[in-house]
Design an enzyme around this catalytic site. Sequence first.
Site, mmCIF file in Angstrom:
data_model
loop_
_atom_site.group_PDB
_atom_site.id
_atom_site.type_symbol
_atom_site.label_atom_id
_atom_site.label_comp_id
_atom_site.label_asym_id
_atom_site.label_seq_id
_atom_site.Cartn_x
_atom_site.Cartn_y
_atom_site.Cartn_z
ATOM 1 N N SER A 255 34.828 35.025 -43.952
ATOM 2 C CA SER A 255 35.668 33.844 -43.368
ATOM 3 C C SER A 255 34.540 33.049 -42.284
ATOM 4 O O SER A 255 33.395 33.802 -42.058
ATOM 5 C CB SER A 255 36.860 33.682 -42.592
ATOM 6 O OG SER A 255 36.726 34.500 -41.625
ATOM 7 N N LYS A 256 34.872 31.975 -41.818
ATOM 8 C CA LYS A 256 33.865 31.109 -40.923
ATOM 9 C C LYS A 256 33.857 32.168 -39.522
ATOM 10 O O LYS A 256 32.727 32.304 -39.086
ATOM 11 C CB LYS A 256 34.722 30.034 -40.214
ATOM 12 C CG LYS A 256 34.387 28.847 -41.280
ATOM 13 C CD LYS A 256 33.845 27.576 -40.536
ATOM 14 C CE LYS A 256 33.336 26.708 -41.346
ATOM 15 N NZ LYS A 256 34.102 25.790 -42.048
ATOM 16 N N ARG A 257 34.812 32.874 -39.363
ATOM 17 C CA ARG A 257 34.731 33.851 -38.210
ATOM 18 C C ARG A 257 33.517 34.788 -38.194
ATOM 19 O O ARG A 257 33.145 35.536 -37.288
ATOM 20 C CB ARG A 257 36.180 34.570 -38.092
ATOM 21 C CG ARG A 257 36.291 35.522 -37.002
ATOM 22 C CD ARG A 257 37.710 35.876 -36.844
ATOM 23 N NE ARG A 257 38.327 36.264 -38.262
ATOM 24 C CZ ARG A 257 38.232 37.621 -38.758
ATOM 25 N NH1 ARG A 257 37.982 38.599 -37.943
ATOM 26 N NH2 ARG A 257 39.004 37.909 -39.865
ATOM 27 N N HIS A 258 33.251 35.196 -39.550
ATOM 28 C CA HIS A 258 32.425 36.175 -39.589
ATOM 29 C C HIS A 258 30.859 35.566 -40.104
ATOM 30 O O HIS A 258 29.987 36.378 -40.025
ATOM 31 C CB HIS A 258 32.507 37.246 -41.128
ATOM 32 C CG HIS A 258 33.713 37.929 -41.052
ATOM 33 N ND1 HIS A 258 34.800 37.228 -41.849
ATOM 34 C CD2 HIS A 258 34.327 38.926 -40.505
ATOM 35 C CE1 HIS A 258 35.966 38.186 -41.817
ATOM 36 N NE2 HIS A 258 35.603 38.951 -40.962
ATOM 37 N N GLY A 259 31.066 34.366 -39.975
ATOM 38 C CA GLY A 259 29.599 33.752 -40.218
ATOM 39 C C GLY A 259 29.314 33.186 -41.507
ATOM 40 O O GLY A 259 28.342 32.920 -41.822
#
Length: 497
Positions: A255-259
Site C-alpha cells: 500500500s502507500k504506506r510501504h512506498g
Amino acid sequence: MRVRYAPSPTGEPHLGNIRTALFNWLFARRNDGVFIVRIEDTDQERLVHGAMEAILDALRWLGLDWDEGPTGAGTECKGGYGSYFQSQRLPLYHSHVEQLIRSGHAYRCYCSPARLEAVRLAQQQQKLPPGYDGHCRDLPAEERRRREEGGEPCVVRFRIPLDGATTVHDLVRSEVTWENRLLGDMVILKSDGFPTYHLASVVDDHHMHVSHVLRAEEWLPSTPRHLLLYQAFGWEPPRFAHLPMILGADRAKLSKRHGATSVLAYRDDGYLPDAMLNFMALLGWSLDDKTTVISRPELMQHFSLERITKAPAIFDKEKLAWMNGHYIRALSDEALGPKLLPFLERPAESGGLPADVRRPLDRGYVLRVVPLVKDRLKLLSEAPALTAFLFQERLAYEPALLVQKGMTAESAVDALRQARLRLSPLASDGRWTAPYLEEALRPLAAELKLTTGQLFGALRVAVTGQTAAPPLFQTMEVLGRDRCLARLEQAVAALLG
Ligand code: GLU
C-alpha cells in the site's frame, strides 16, 4: 508473440501496475514480440484527469517503449489494430454484444439497482455466495419483446452455464478450476452503453491478436469468465500468466504506506530508471537464486515466464535504495553530473540547494563536485544537502565545533592561523591540489603538538561547516584557494567573536 499492458486511467501509475508493464515489455523484447499499450477507459465514472499521461510518462521514464498504442497526442495511436483507446471502440463492442444475444449467450437484464441491492442483502443474510440471481435470464419471449420495444433501460448479461466447471491453465499457477455456477451472470454491457472490462478486454485481446496475457494475480478470478466468453464467440483464447502479488516487508498487501506510490514519485526522489527497472524485475521473477544486479540488456536477454514465482514478492525499500546507490556509483562522473543538476537547481523549498546559491549553476563546477559525493549518494535528491557547503558563499555553523577534543579556543585559533599561513603561498597555478595541500598541512600537526585528527577536524569544520564531509583535501581542492582562505579567516573571526 504479442502482449499488451492495459492500464485503466483511474489513478497513479503505482509500482505494482508498472511491474505488470515491465514484465510484458521484457517478454516482448525477449521474444522479438510486439508490446501493445491499450487504454482501458470504459469506466467513465472512475476516469481521473491526467492519469493516462502519468502512466505513459512512467513508461517513457523507464524506457519501456511500446510498438502499438497511444502516441501521447490525444487519442492518436500507432499500430494496425487501433484504436487502442477502448472508449473509441464502442461500435465493435456493441456488435459483439449483439452477436452474443443472438446466439443465446447473453440477455438483456432489466433489474433495477434497488432490486439487485435487495438480492445482495438477502444472499448475505442467508450466507449464500453473492451473484446475480438470474431473474431476467429466462424472461418469457413476450415480456422481453415488450420491454425491448418500450426502450426500458437495461444492461446486458452473459449467460454462464449453470453446470460444469472451467479450468484456467495458467503459465505461472498451473491449473485452477472454478465451478461455473459460482461465477454468476456478469454484466458485459452497462446501461450507459459502455462495455464492462470483461467484454472489452476479451474482444480486444482477440482482435489485437494478443498471444499472451500477463497481468496481476487479482485478475485470476476473472479469467474463467473470460474463457467462457472466448468459448461463446468460438475463439481461441490467449495463454495466461498471472503475476504474483507484491507485499510489504510486513507481509501485508503493498500500500502507500510501504512506498507503493506513483513510479513518478520515485523519479522525483532521485531513483535512476535502470535501478528501478532492475529492482522491479525482481518483484516476482529471478535470473537464478543469487543475482541481484542485472542490467537492462541482460534482463531483455534472459527474462522468461518459467522463472516467475507463485509466491508473493516482497517489496524491500532498503534494497531499492541500495540498488540505486549501486547504479549511481556505476555512472561516470560525466554522466552523473547532468543527472544531479536538476536536483541541485530545484527551489530550496523543494529540496534543492539553499536559496542564496545562484542558479543556473556552473556546469563545470558541478562536474568537479561529483566525485566528492558519488560514493555516499543513494538518491540523487540527497545531493543538495550533501553538497550545499560547496556552493554557498557563507557557512553557518556553531563556532564551538571548531574546537576539537583536547583543544582550547586559543589553540584552535592558532592552528587555523598557522594553516592559513602554510596554505596561502600555494597559488591557484596547479599546486592547489589535494596532494600538495596534504603535504603542506600534515607536518603542521606535529609542529603544533596536535594530532592530525585535531588539526584536520578543525580545518574540516572551517572549510565545510560540518563535522562529517567528503575527504578534506579533495574538498579543499574543489573549493579553491580563495574560498578556503576566506573560510579559515571567517573561522578565526568566529572564535575570537
Ligand atoms: N484494465 C485492467 C487494469 O487496470 C487490465 C487487466 C488486464 O490486464 O486484463 O489492470
